[in-house]
Scaffold this active site. Structure first.
Site, PDB file in Angstrom:
ATOM      1  N   LYS A 191       1.060  -1.515  -0.097  1.00 43.93           N
ATOM      2  CA  LYS A 191      -0.171  -0.315   0.278  1.00 43.93           C
ATOM      3  C   LYS A 191       1.185   1.698  -0.087  1.00 43.93           C
ATOM      4  CE  LYS A 191      -1.666   3.065   2.644  1.00 43.93           C
ATOM      5  NZ  LYS A 191      -2.036   4.105   1.232  1.00 43.93           N
TER       6      LYS A 191
ATOM      7  N   GLU B  97      10.388   1.909  10.382  1.00 42.76           N
ATOM      8  CA  GLU B  97      11.665   2.999  10.174  1.00 42.76           C
ATOM      9  C   GLU B  97      10.583   3.821  10.426  1.00 42.76           C
ATOM     10  OE1 GLU B  97      13.162   5.884   8.773  1.00 42.76           O
ATOM     11  OE2 GLU B  97      13.059   5.193   6.912  1.00 42.76           O
TER      12      GLU B  97
END
Ligand code: NDP
Length: 492
Positions: free
Chosen positions: A175, A250
């Site tokens: 996505k 991250e």
């Protein structure tokens, strides 16, 4: 207006609901393409397609060498299409064309590198302590990997996930950000052309707040690899924990670029400017705090402001533009909001400080390169990720204080050190709590070198040898070769 479809199970489809949304060009502020607005039903289809492809021998049983060959073919197609994809990125997210071309031309290396690694993943034979038993390990793919990626370096950050995930034999449900879906869908075409079986890479577009949690909690998803803001990252982590899914996160940072009194001043100025104003500060590794030794502070600030002033702001599709727009309308409001906060906190405005409205900026979403000096380490501008072209300059008196300030945030993604002393460089590289430390350089990344965060900047590593392990699980296999299965009622 261009109209895109998403990729599910090898087919190009609209959202089941028929809904779509418009994606805008940050330089002109106008819509240029429509993107399918997926709902949970589309996520279900994509997750099932990815599962089916994982179990299909067409992917699940091919050799690791054959997987590598597919990745190499993809890398070659990517190289052929690099400039075209760079144009699309610039139109869709406003990043400078020069940077996007550089990034896209370099990106095939990730696929070549992980293609090479695909058939070098080996198990071990354990010299087990039980007589008559042979014990060995296998490294197996996890299954379906959900990759959720942001808008700031859309294809690069996706590549850091897709290349190792595919090399390891997983399938992917990707996505992309709602602000950068067009390039992802163009990427999908290349996966198809390279010969990846249908369903190995699925791309579902839409709004994170509508389908993100459904993706993360989906029972068919075995792992989540996420890059984005730390608030969203935290909710992804919490949700993944509910079904005990491994994650790679991250989550950005508040990286310190530390300039010591023995630095080569011109180099340090260049490094600090590129650390914060490249990509208009919209990078996770932005060196958004400059820590400057008090003995050189006035001279450094003067040189810094003078150099930053020369930055050419404007149309990101021009080769000579150096600072482009902010990618999204909400981000523009957020960056301007932080400038107000810094002013209210008493930081000294040395450059910029408002929306840029000069002719070269057209109707775009620009913020002037902004420098605040005399920032104290506890100000919000020194603690929180702005994700824009806003630099906080903080003085320090000695190495200990520099380390304390640099380490004194919740983040730990990266740090820069400017010094000519090898001893200081080594000490700093050891004591800075950050996943990457650059000395006399900034922003360098490579497919070969691990990248990731300490502390709240994240979990796991992308790129480099160890990255493929994030997409594998180890299995221990025991084989009794004694030919003598003992009586279970007799204790040995
Ligand atoms: P997000 O963290 O919200 O977006 C990253 C990705 O997560 C996008 O694909 C987004 O989709 C998706 N997402 C959004 N909500 C959810 C959810 N509930 N569950 C799962 N996925 C979700 O970043 P934003 O774009 O909103 O930016 C917010 C801030 O994050 C920025 O101001 C910046 O400070 C930081 N940031 C940091 C980045 C980094 O590299 N570390 C990258 C981008 C932002 P969608 O785009 O459709 O909302």
């Amino acid at each position: 207006m261009k109209s895109y479809r998403m990729l599910i199970g090898g087919e190009w489809v609209d959202a089941a609901s028929g809904q779509s949304f418009e994606t805008e060009n940050p330089f002109t502020g106008t819509a240029w393409a429509t993107i399918p607005r997926a709902g949970t039903e589309d996520v279900d289809r994509a997750a099932q397609a990815a599962r089916k492809a994982f179990e299909d021998p067409a992917w699940g049983q091919i050799s690791a060498t054959a997987r590598g060959a597919l990745l190499r073919r993809f890398a070659d197609l990517l190289a052929e299409n690099a400039d075209r994809l760079a144009d699309i990125e610039t139109r869709d997210n406003g990043k400078l064309i020069a940077e996007m071309r550089g990034q896209l031309r370099y990106m095939p290396q990730w696929y070549h590198y992980f293609a090479g690694l695909a058939d070098k993943v080996e198990g071990r034979v354990i010299p087990i302590d039980k007589p008559g038993v042979f014990n060995f390990t296998r490294e197996e793919p996890l299954g379906v990997v959900a990759a959720i990626t942001p808008w700031n370096s859309p294809l690069m950050l996706a590549t850091w996930k897709l290349a190792p995930a595919l090399a390891a034999g997983n399938t992917v449900l990707w996505k992309p950000s709602e602000f950068s879906s067009a390039s992802a869908l163009e990427f999908g075409r290349l996966f198809e052309e390279s010969g990846f079986p249908p369903g190995v890479v699925n791309i579902v577009t839409g709004f994170g707040n509508e389908i993100g949690s459904h993706i993360v909690s989906h029972p068919q998803v075995d792992k989540v690899a996420f890059t984005g803001g730390d608030a969203t990252g935290q909710s992804v982590y919490e949700l993944a924990a509910k079904s005990i899914k491994p994650v790679t996160l991250e989550l950005g940072g508040k990286s310190a670029n530390i300039v010591f009194e023995d630095a080569v001043l011109d180099d340090a100025v260049k490094g600090v400017v590129s650390g914060i104003f490249a990509a208009s500060g919209q990078t996770c590794i932005a060196g958004s705090r400059a820590l400057v030794h008090r003995s050189i502070y006035p001279a450094f600030v003067e040189a810094l402001v003078a150099f930053a002033k020369t930055a050419r702001i404007g149309d990101p599709s021009r080769d000579d533009t150096q600072v482009g727009p902010i990618t999204t309308r909400p981000q523009l409001a957020k960056v301007l909001g932080y400038i107000d906060i810094a002013k209210a906190e008493g930081a000294t405005l040395a450059l910029g400080g408002k929306r840029a409205t000069e002719a070269a900026c057209g109707d775009g979403w620009f913020v002037e390169p902004t420098i605040f000096t005399d920032v104290s380490p506890d100000m919000r501008i020194a603690q929180e990720e702005v994700f824009g072209p806003v630099l906080a300059v903080i003085p320090f008196d000695n190495d200990e204080e520099a380390i304390a300030i640099a380490n004194g945030t919740i983040y730990g993604l990266a740090a820069g050190v400017w010094t000519q002393s090898i001893a200081r460089a080594l000490t700093m590289s050891q004591r800075l709590r950050a996943g990457t430390v650059w000395v006399n350089t900034y922003r360098a990344v490579s497919y070969m070198s691990p990248f990731g965060g300490f502390k709240r900047s994240g979990i796991g590593r992308e790129s480099g040898l160890s990255a493929i392990r994030e997409y594998l699980q180890e299995k221990s296999v025991w084989i009794d070769i004694s030919g003598n299965v003992p009586n279970p009622f007799v204790q040995r």
